[in-house]
Scaffold this motif. Structure first.
Motif, PDB file in Angstrom:
ATOM      1  N   THR A  30      44.110   2.008 -71.597  1.00 14.50           N
ATOM      2  CA  THR A  30      44.082   1.606 -70.196  1.00 14.50           C
ATOM      3  C   THR A  30      42.633   0.673 -69.973  1.00 14.50           C
ATOM      4  OG1 THR A  30      42.992   4.043 -69.850  1.00 14.50           O
ATOM      5  CG2 THR A  30      45.189   3.485 -69.511  1.00 14.50           C
ATOM      6  N   SER A  31      41.395   1.176 -70.623  1.00 16.87           N
ATOM      7  CA  SER A  31      40.324   0.282 -70.356  1.00 16.87           C
ATOM      8  C   SER A  31      40.531  -1.350 -71.015  1.00 16.87           C
ATOM      9  CB  SER A  31      39.118   0.952 -71.241  1.00 16.87           C
ATOM     10  OG  SER A  31      38.693   2.213 -70.557  1.00 16.87           O
ATOM     11  N   LEU A  32      41.342  -1.380 -71.850  1.00 13.40           N
ATOM     12  CA  LEU A  32      41.428  -2.559 -72.834  1.00 13.40           C
ATOM     13  C   LEU A  32      42.558  -3.241 -71.735  1.00 13.40           C
ATOM     14  CD1 LEU A  32      41.209  -4.574 -75.033  1.00 13.40           C
ATOM     15  CD2 LEU A  32      43.067  -3.493 -75.957  1.00 13.40           C
ATOM     16  N   PHE A  33      43.679  -2.762 -71.077  1.00 13.80           N
ATOM     17  CA  PHE A  33      44.552  -3.586 -70.288  1.00 13.80           C
ATOM     18  C   PHE A  33      43.863  -3.791 -69.011  1.00 13.80           C
ATOM     19  CE2 PHE A  33      48.093  -1.077 -72.204  1.00 13.80           C
ATOM     20  CZ  PHE A  33      48.534  -2.320 -73.203  1.00 13.80           C
ATOM     21  N   ALA A  34      42.804  -2.787 -68.535  1.00 14.91           N
ATOM     22  CA  ALA A  34      42.009  -3.315 -67.180  1.00 14.91           C
ATOM     23  C   ALA A  34      41.209  -4.327 -67.354  1.00 14.91           C
ATOM     24  CB  ALA A  34      41.394  -1.898 -66.849  1.00 14.91           C
ATOM     25  N   ILE A  35      40.616  -4.643 -68.462  1.00 15.35           N
ATOM     26  CA  ILE A  35      39.680  -5.518 -68.495  1.00 15.35           C
ATOM     27  C   ILE A  35      40.589  -7.111 -68.858  1.00 15.35           C
ATOM     28  CG2 ILE A  35      38.212  -6.990 -70.479  1.00 15.35           C
ATOM     29  CD1 ILE A  35      37.080  -4.334 -71.527  1.00 15.35           C
ATOM     30  N   ILE A  36      41.671  -7.045 -69.582  1.00 19.40           N
ATOM     31  CA  ILE A  36      42.498  -8.037 -69.353  1.00 19.40           C
ATOM     32  C   ILE A  36      42.884  -8.632 -68.183  1.00 19.40           C
ATOM     33  CG2 ILE A  36      44.581  -9.073 -70.208  1.00 19.40           C
ATOM     34  CD1 ILE A  36      44.377  -7.358 -72.696  1.00 19.40           C
ATOM     35  N   ALA A  37      43.277  -7.599 -67.071  1.00 20.04           N
ATOM     36  CA  ALA A  37      43.870  -7.806 -65.814  1.00 20.04           C
ATOM     37  C   ALA A  37      42.660  -8.402 -64.900  1.00 20.04           C
ATOM     38  CB  ALA A  37      44.536  -6.756 -65.276  1.00 20.04           C
ATOM     39  N   LEU A  38      41.511  -7.911 -65.051  1.00 20.63           N
ATOM     40  CA  LEU A  38      40.494  -8.095 -64.211  1.00 20.63           C
ATOM     41  C   LEU A  38      39.993  -9.802 -64.589  1.00 20.63           C
ATOM     42  CD1 LEU A  38      38.390  -4.929 -64.074  1.00 20.63           C
ATOM     43  CD2 LEU A  38      39.522  -5.976 -62.429  1.00 20.63           C
ATOM     44  N   PHE A  39      39.884  -9.888 -65.917  1.00 24.28           N
ATOM     45  CA  PHE A  39      39.505 -11.238 -66.439  1.00 24.28           C
ATOM     46  C   PHE A  39      40.478 -12.373 -65.937  1.00 24.28           C
ATOM     47  CE2 PHE A  39      36.294  -9.818 -69.324  1.00 24.28           C
ATOM     48  CZ  PHE A  39      35.259 -10.666 -69.331  1.00 24.28           C
ATOM     49  N   ILE A  40      41.562 -12.083 -65.851  1.00 18.19           N
ATOM     50  CA  ILE A  40      42.727 -12.958 -65.676  1.00 18.19           C
ATOM     51  C   ILE A  40      42.865 -13.185 -64.070  1.00 18.19           C
ATOM     52  CG2 ILE A  40      45.235 -13.463 -65.742  1.00 18.19           C
ATOM     53  CD1 ILE A  40      45.474 -12.232 -68.115  1.00 18.19           C
ATOM     54  N   GLY A  41      42.520 -12.123 -63.524  1.00 17.24           N
ATOM     55  CA  GLY A  41      42.532 -12.020 -62.176  1.00 17.24           C
ATOM     56  C   GLY A  41      41.508 -12.828 -61.658  1.00 17.24           C
ATOM     57  N   LYS A  42      40.202 -12.682 -62.126  1.00 17.15           N
ATOM     58  CA  LYS A  42      39.098 -13.426 -61.780  1.00 17.15           C
ATOM     59  C   LYS A  42      39.006 -14.926 -61.929  1.00 17.15           C
ATOM     60  CE  LYS A  42      34.174 -13.716 -62.730  1.00 17.15           C
ATOM     61  NZ  LYS A  42      32.863 -13.306 -63.355  1.00 17.15           N
ATOM     62  N   TYR A  43      39.368 -15.196 -63.107  1.00 16.02           N
ATOM     63  CA  TYR A  43      39.189 -16.798 -63.547  1.00 16.02           C
ATOM     64  C   TYR A  43      40.884 -17.649 -63.263  1.00 16.02           C
ATOM     65  CZ  TYR A  43      35.145 -15.719 -66.017  1.00 16.02           C
ATOM     66  OH  TYR A  43      33.781 -15.451 -66.131  1.00 16.02           O
TER      67      TYR A  43
END
Length: 224
Positions: free
Chosen positions: A170-183
């Motif tokens: 869940t932490s890994l998926f959260a990081i992926i989502a946040l990075f894509i959402g940000k950039y």
């Protein structure tokens, strides 16, 4: 002192004591990380981060139950027929833990779907920082647990390991989502990743429920 292959009961008891200590260490680490994640999840409005935090909250409860199970196993370790009884207790704790894991997966799906239709602004920098720390902490916990699948009948310990492993996911998926959402501005990926993580957790929980149910119902013995 006898070697493990010479005294199976002694080896079995020692393994439970070792697993109990590992579980206690992970409880404290998970509790601290949970508090930080939930707090920043609300502050940053990140569903991925908040879901990860509440997922860890459920794990604190489950880890506590697992630790209590080890206390019962320790009390009966020197009694006659301790091994089969210990295995039942371990399976019951694992089954209960997997139910909590199942519930957390369903909750995560519901919350993610709701956030999909009612998105909120996310403070990406703060959310990425905290969830990155969470990923490192969870990975450390996985290393502490050092679960060996081969011939391991400690279902209680297996449940704990799966909970921690699902936290890593869940932490890994959260990081992926946040990075894509940000950039890339794909905010919708935050709740989508929450659903993906929930489906993985759902799979893990159902597998453990099936395994522990067989032990509790003596299905393997009936086949023989």
């Amino acid at each position: 002192m006898h070697e493990c292959h010479e005294n199976h009961c002694h080896c079995h008891h020692y393994r439970h004591i070792r697993n109990e200590k590992k579980t206690l260490i992970v409880i404290f680490i998970t509790l601290i990380t949970m508090i930080v994640e939930i707090s920043f999840g609300y502050i940053t409005n990140s569903m991925a981060l908040l879901a990860d935090g509440w997922h860890m909250a459920a794990h604190v409860i489950v880890l506590g139950m697992s630790y209590v199970a080890y206390q019962f196993i320790k009390k009966i370790s020197h009694k006659q027929n301790a091994k089969p009884v210990s295995e039942k207790i371990s399976a019951l704790a694992g089954f209960t833990s997997s139910i909590f894991l199942l519930i957390s997966a369903i909750w995560l799906i519901v919350e993610s779907v709701e956030r999909f239709f009612t998105p909120l602004d996310i403070s990406f920098n703060e959310a990425i920082l905290v969830v990155s720390i969470s990923l490192v902490v969870n990975f450390i916990c996985v290393l502490i647990m050092e679960y060996k699948n081969k011939r391991n009948k400690d279902y209680n310990f297996k449940a704990v390991y799966l909970h921690i492993l699902s936290d890593v996911l869940t932490s890994l998926f959260a990081i992926i989502a946040l990075f894509i959402g940000k950039y890339f501005g794909l905010y919708v990926l935050d709740p989508i990743m929450g659903i993906v993580a929930a489906l993985v957790i759902l799979k893990l929980s159902l597998t453990l429920i099936k395994t522990t149910s067989k032990v509790l119902l003596d299905i393997e013995q009936l086949k023989n």
